[in-house]
Write an enzyme that holds these catalytic residues in place. Structure first.
Site, short mmCIF file in Angstrom:
data_model
loop_
_atom_site.label_atom_id
_atom_site.label_comp_id
_atom_site.label_asym_id
_atom_site.label_seq_id
_atom_site.Cartn_x
_atom_site.Cartn_y
_atom_site.Cartn_z
N GLU A 24 0.79 -1.39 -0.14
CA GLU A 24 -0.02 0.16 0.22
C GLU A 24 0.68 1.25 0.03
O GLU A 24 0.18 2.22 0.50
CB GLU A 24 -0.90 -0.05 1.20
CG GLU A 24 -1.96 -1.24 1.14
CD GLU A 24 -2.84 -1.05 2.43
OE1 GLU A 24 -3.78 -0.49 2.64
OE2 GLU A 24 -2.60 -2.12 3.33
N SER A 152 -6.52 -2.20 1.51
CA SER A 152 -6.91 -1.87 0.61
C SER A 152 -7.58 -2.87 -0.38
O SER A 152 -7.57 -2.81 -1.71
CB SER A 152 -5.87 -1.26 -0.25
OG SER A 152 -5.47 -0.06 0.64
N TYR A 218 -9.70 3.48 -5.08
CA TYR A 218 -8.66 4.55 -5.31
C TYR A 218 -8.88 5.09 -6.80
O TYR A 218 -8.36 6.20 -7.09
CB TYR A 218 -7.42 4.00 -4.99
CG TYR A 218 -7.44 3.60 -3.41
CD1 TYR A 218 -7.34 4.52 -2.53
CD2 TYR A 218 -6.78 2.33 -3.00
CE1 TYR A 218 -7.27 4.18 -1.16
CE2 TYR A 218 -6.98 1.95 -1.88
CZ TYR A 218 -6.93 2.98 -0.97
OH TYR A 218 -6.96 2.59 0.29
N ARG A 257 -11.34 3.12 11.61
CA ARG A 257 -12.68 2.94 10.70
C ARG A 257 -12.92 1.42 10.96
O ARG A 257 -11.99 0.52 10.96
CB ARG A 257 -12.14 3.12 9.36
CG ARG A 257 -13.73 3.42 8.52
CD ARG A 257 -13.24 3.64 6.90
NE ARG A 257 -12.74 2.42 6.34
CZ ARG A 257 -12.14 2.32 5.49
NH1 ARG A 257 -11.15 3.09 5.22
NH2 ARG A 257 -11.89 0.93 4.88
N ASP A 259 -15.41 -1.49 8.92
CA ASP A 259 -16.26 -1.81 7.81
C ASP A 259 -17.29 -2.85 8.33
O ASP A 259 -16.86 -3.95 8.99
CB ASP A 259 -15.26 -2.27 6.75
CG ASP A 259 -14.35 -0.97 6.26
OD1 ASP A 259 -14.70 0.11 6.74
OD2 ASP A 259 -13.38 -1.29 5.68
N GLU A 272 -13.75 -5.72 9.23
CA GLU A 272 -12.53 -5.43 9.47
C GLU A 272 -12.49 -4.19 10.19
O GLU A 272 -13.10 -3.22 9.98
CB GLU A 272 -11.47 -5.66 8.55
CG GLU A 272 -11.69 -4.69 7.38
CD GLU A 272 -10.74 -4.70 6.25
OE1 GLU A 272 -9.65 -4.30 6.38
OE2 GLU A 272 -10.88 -5.28 5.17
N ASN A 274 -9.66 -0.99 10.59
CA ASN A 274 -8.60 -0.28 9.83
C ASN A 274 -8.12 0.74 10.95
O ASN A 274 -8.83 1.92 11.36
CB ASN A 274 -9.03 0.69 8.71
CG ASN A 274 -9.47 -0.25 7.33
OD1 ASN A 274 -8.77 -0.86 6.64
ND2 ASN A 274 -10.51 -0.68 7.53
N GLY A 278 -7.01 5.21 5.08
CA GLY A 278 -6.74 6.06 3.92
C GLY A 278 -7.02 7.71 4.08
O GLY A 278 -8.12 7.79 4.90
#
Length: 314
Positions: A24, A152, A218, A257, A259, A272, A274, A278
């Site tokens: 990443e 990602s 992205y 974050r 999800d 998951e 994070n 990002g």
């Protein structure tokens, strides 16, 4: 800590850690550049550092007072850099060693959630010698194959039949020695940004792609982000509470974050955590913060301010 309470001079000299050597890297460079620019606009004495083999020497010699971690993936988001910064005695943003390691490890994160009674889709470990037919029966079809230690959506493949598992495992194992097959959940995809002890407004993700993959995250202009998410206030609050429980369960802190998916029977499923999400122009945490009335500059200052008031520290 609210922005108006922060005298940015208190931050001292700040290293914005970005780049690194994970898969990443390019996304991290974009996140780091955005964070660096915002901190400088806020008057912070911030300096970008592309993390290489000599990063600790640079941090030690540079006279830095704290670090803003904008590293994604292994080597920066998995507890490695966090442990190194603790050894240096340098305060840093985000989750500490344990939370970072668990957040990066999808398998152990799911095991912990299951042990805590939190909902996460069924899964099975995959290996080159796995009985793929048995895995398909155990987990159920369709399913998604994931490298355990990548972010990602790198190396992920949706599989509709047992015949596709070998190829999906081959793709995932290029990135990681540990791979899981996880039950595919058909339904709405949401993300809950966490700032301090508060979940921000949920974002509902919509993509014409098979799932919210690297390209959708992205590169695509076809991904739609709904914030407000369209849920009734009471339902949104319940999902925010679940996300915060999931975040705390893995000892994540500071910001991050979670999800999750909501299936056709309105059941939520955690995917998951994070711990260093990002921070690019396509990123979700800044989007949720904006919906809560927090602009990007305020967001990065608030994340960094937690290193002053002890929220990030033991």
């Amino acid at each position: 800590m609210a922005n108006h309470e922060v005298n940015v001079a208190q931050f001292g000299k700040v290293a914005v850690l970005m780049g690194g050597r994970s898969a990443e890297r390019e996304i991290s460079l974009k996140s780091g550049a955005a964070v660096l620019d915002a901190l400088r606009r806020a008057g912070v004495d911030a300096h970008g550092l592309d993390v290489g083999a000599d990063a600790l020497e640079q941090l030690r010699a540079g006279g830095f007072d704290r670090a803003f971690i904008a590293l994604h993936g292994r080597g920066g988001e998995d507890g490695t850099m966090q442990g190194a910064l603790e050894t240096l005695g340098l305060p840093y943003t985000g989750s500490r060693v344990l939370g970072s390691a668990l957040g990066m490890d999808k398998l152990r994160c799911k095991q912990l959630w299951r042990g805590a009674g939190l909902p996460t889709p069924a899964w099975a470990l995959l290996g080159s010698d796995s009985d793929f037919e048995a895995v398909a029966r155990q987990v159920g079809l369709p399913l998604i194959v994931k490298p355990v230690h990548e972010g990602s959506s790198i190396g992920m493949t949706k599989v509709d039949s047992a015949d596709g598992l070998q190829q999906a495992w081959d793709a995932a194992s290029r990135y990681d020695h540990t791979v899981i097959a996880e039950r595919w959940i058909e339904g709405g995809e949401y993300t809950a940004a966490i700032l301090g002890q508060q979940p921000l407004p949920l974002i509902r993700l919509e993509t014409p792609n098979t799932f919210y993959d690297f390209e959708a995250k992205y590169q695509a202009n076809t991904t739609r982000y709904h914030c407000p998410c369209g849920l009734a206030a009471e339902r949104e609050a319940a999902l925010q509470h679940l996300a915060l429980d999931a975040f705390r369960a893995v000892d994540a802190r500071g910001w991050g974050r979670v999800d999750l998916l909501v299936d056709g029977e309105d059941r939520p499923w955690l995917l998951e955590v994070n711990t260093v999400p990002g921070m690019t122009d396509h990123s979700l945490v800044p989007m949720a913060a904006k919906a809560a009335g927090i602009d990007f500059e305020q967001l990065v200052v608030r994340i960094l301010a937690a290193t002053l008031d002890g929220e990030e520290q033991p």
